[in-house]
Design an enzyme around this catalytic site. Sequence first.
Site, PDB file in Angstrom:
ATOM      1  N   ASP A  57     -15.651   8.569   9.678  1.00 21.16           N
ATOM      2  CA  ASP A  57     -14.514   7.661   9.496  1.00 21.16           C
ATOM      3  C   ASP A  57     -13.255   8.517   9.480  1.00 21.16           C
ATOM      4  O   ASP A  57     -13.303   9.707   9.151  1.00 21.16           O
ATOM      5  CB  ASP A  57     -14.640   6.889   8.171  1.00 21.16           C
ATOM      6  CG  ASP A  57     -13.828   5.597   8.182  1.00 21.16           C
ATOM      7  OD1 ASP A  57     -14.419   4.512   8.347  1.00 21.16           O
ATOM      8  OD2 ASP A  57     -12.583   5.672   8.050  1.00 21.16           O
ATOM      9  N   ARG A  98       0.802  -1.231   0.000  1.00 20.95           N
ATOM     10  CA  ARG A  98       0.000   0.000   0.000  1.00 20.95           C
ATOM     11  C   ARG A  98       0.833   1.277   0.000  1.00 20.95           C
ATOM     12  O   ARG A  98       0.412   2.285  -0.543  1.00 20.95           O
ATOM     13  CB  ARG A  98      -0.942   0.002   1.200  1.00 20.95           C
ATOM     14  CG  ARG A  98      -1.995  -1.083   1.070  1.00 20.95           C
ATOM     15  CD  ARG A  98      -3.082  -0.829   2.044  1.00 20.95           C
ATOM     16  NE  ARG A  98      -4.067  -1.889   2.038  1.00 20.95           N
ATOM     17  CZ  ARG A  98      -5.004  -2.012   2.958  1.00 20.95           C
ATOM     18  NH1 ARG A  98      -5.073  -1.132   3.939  1.00 20.95           N
ATOM     19  NH2 ARG A  98      -5.864  -2.995   2.903  1.00 20.95           N
TER      20      ARG A  98
HETATM   21  C1  LIG Z   1     -13.538  -2.754   8.600  1.00 25.59           C
HETATM   22  S1  LIG Z   1     -14.192  -1.133   8.461  1.00 25.59           S
HETATM   23  C2  LIG Z   1     -15.748  -1.326   9.293  1.00 25.59           C
HETATM   24  C3  LIG Z   1     -16.888  -0.736   8.515  1.00 25.59           C
HETATM   25  C4  LIG Z   1     -18.261  -0.963   9.109  1.00 25.59           C
HETATM   26  N1  LIG Z   1     -18.364  -0.393  10.434  1.00 25.59           N
HETATM   27  C5  LIG Z   1     -18.599  -2.419   9.145  1.00 25.59           C
HETATM   28  O1  LIG Z   1     -18.603  -3.053  10.209  1.00 25.59           O
HETATM   29  O2  LIG Z   1     -18.863  -2.979   8.066  1.00 25.59           O
HETATM   30  C6  LIG Z   1     -13.214  -0.260   9.689  1.00 25.59           C
HETATM   31  C7  LIG Z   1     -13.217   1.248   9.487  1.00 25.59           C
HETATM   32  O3  LIG Z   1     -12.668   1.862  10.656  1.00 25.59           O
HETATM   33  C8  LIG Z   1     -11.979   3.022  10.256  1.00 25.59           C
HETATM   34  N2  LIG Z   1     -11.035   3.460  11.296  1.00 25.59           N
HETATM   35  C9  LIG Z   1      -9.852   2.920  11.655  1.00 25.59           C
HETATM   36  N3  LIG Z   1      -9.255   3.648  12.612  1.00 25.59           N
HETATM   37  C10 LIG Z   1     -10.080   4.680  12.880  1.00 25.59           C
HETATM   38  C11 LIG Z   1     -10.022   5.801  13.778  1.00 25.59           C
HETATM   39  N4  LIG Z   1      -8.974   6.006  14.581  1.00 25.59           N
HETATM   40  N5  LIG Z   1     -11.068   6.662  13.795  1.00 25.59           N
HETATM   41  C12 LIG Z   1     -12.123   6.485  12.976  1.00 25.59           C
HETATM   42  N6  LIG Z   1     -12.240   5.461  12.099  1.00 25.59           N
HETATM   43  C13 LIG Z   1     -11.230   4.571  12.057  1.00 25.59           C
HETATM   44  C14 LIG Z   1     -11.296   2.598   8.958  1.00 25.59           C
HETATM   45  O4  LIG Z   1     -10.940   3.702   8.151  1.00 25.59           O
HETATM   46  C15 LIG Z   1     -12.353   1.687   8.324  1.00 25.59           C
HETATM   47  O5  LIG Z   1     -13.114   2.356   7.346  1.00 25.59           O
END
Ligand SMILES: C[S@@+](CC[C@H](N)C(=O)[O-])C[C@H]1O[C@@H](n2cnc3c(N)ncnc32)[C@H](O)[C@@H]1O
Length: 281
Positions: free
Chosen positions: A147, A39
């Site tokens: 996000d 990445r």
């Molecule tokens: C695997 S996705 C989950 C999406 C959705 N909630 C679901 O369960 O399908 C995890 C998300 O968490 C976000 N994320 C990671 N660290 C974060 C942070 N410190 N603050 C806010 N969002 C964060 C990532 O960018 C990503 O889009």
Amino acid sequence: MEQGEISLSDREFARIKSRVYQVAGISLSDAKRTLVVSRLSKIVRALGLPSFDAYVDYLERNGSASDGQDFVNALTTNLTRFYREDHHFEHLRSHVAGLIASKPRGTRLRIWSAGCSTGQEPYTIGMDLLAALPELKRWDFKILATDIDTAVLAKAAGGVYPENELNGLSAERARLLERAGSGSIRIPAAVRELVSFKPLNLIEPNWPMKGPFDAIFCRNVAIYFDKPTQGQVFSRLGKLLAPEAFLYIGHSENLGSGGEGFRLVGKTIYQIKQVNKRAAA
Ligand SMILES: C[S@@+](CC[C@H](N)C(=O)[O-])C[C@H]1O[C@@H](n2cnc3c(N)ncnc32)[C@H](O)[C@@H]1O
């Protein structure tokens, strides 16, 4: 190593891990080493830098906010889908049906999808509730979707997805989305209008929202944090929930040290413990 990829030493990997932990709370395991190389190599090359060491130096010394954002965007995991962990939407539907039965038209209803990725989670909430409970059109109903990753937020706000996102959905659910032509589907305007997408880093000390929320979805997000960070985030989410509201977390998560003050009411569904005022008096 794939063509165009830059080699990553142990020291460089440690620097990258430390930086993403510091800025986003994300704890990268050693298993994520290949992912880091694939990445970040593109970004390092585009900046014309010779190595990952030079890249971290650059971020630390003269990287702009947008360079910092590109670094975070590249290291998040954004896997999501419509109706993921279906039972949460069923539970929410019956909670909101109860609110509609007991409160007047125009009542405020606020739902937060924290870590919404490309938007399938908040849109599922909106589509599902509007379809099951059309009376909500006469409520003050809004969904906040946040996000840390600004690239996924831009996709989410567009509300257009490839048609294969419908795979695995029942025909009834698939009908909740519009066909947009050339193999795409679109979120109906009435649902898009319910959802506001905003950038928010959950480990930031100050969150701008005051709540209270009637439901918070924070699913498969804290899984990337270490235990202390998970505890802090869940505990802060609890402070923004209305008394009868629910917190929905991912299937493999638990509240850890943030669980004090919550009670488990269903599979990965929590509610704030009510202090028994009469007993306390
Ligand atoms: C695997 S996705 C989950 C999406 C959705 N909630 C679901 O369960 O399908 C995890 C998300 O968490 C976000 N994320 C990671 N660290 C974060 C942070 N410190 N603050 C806010 N969002 C964060 C990532 O960018 C990503 O889009």
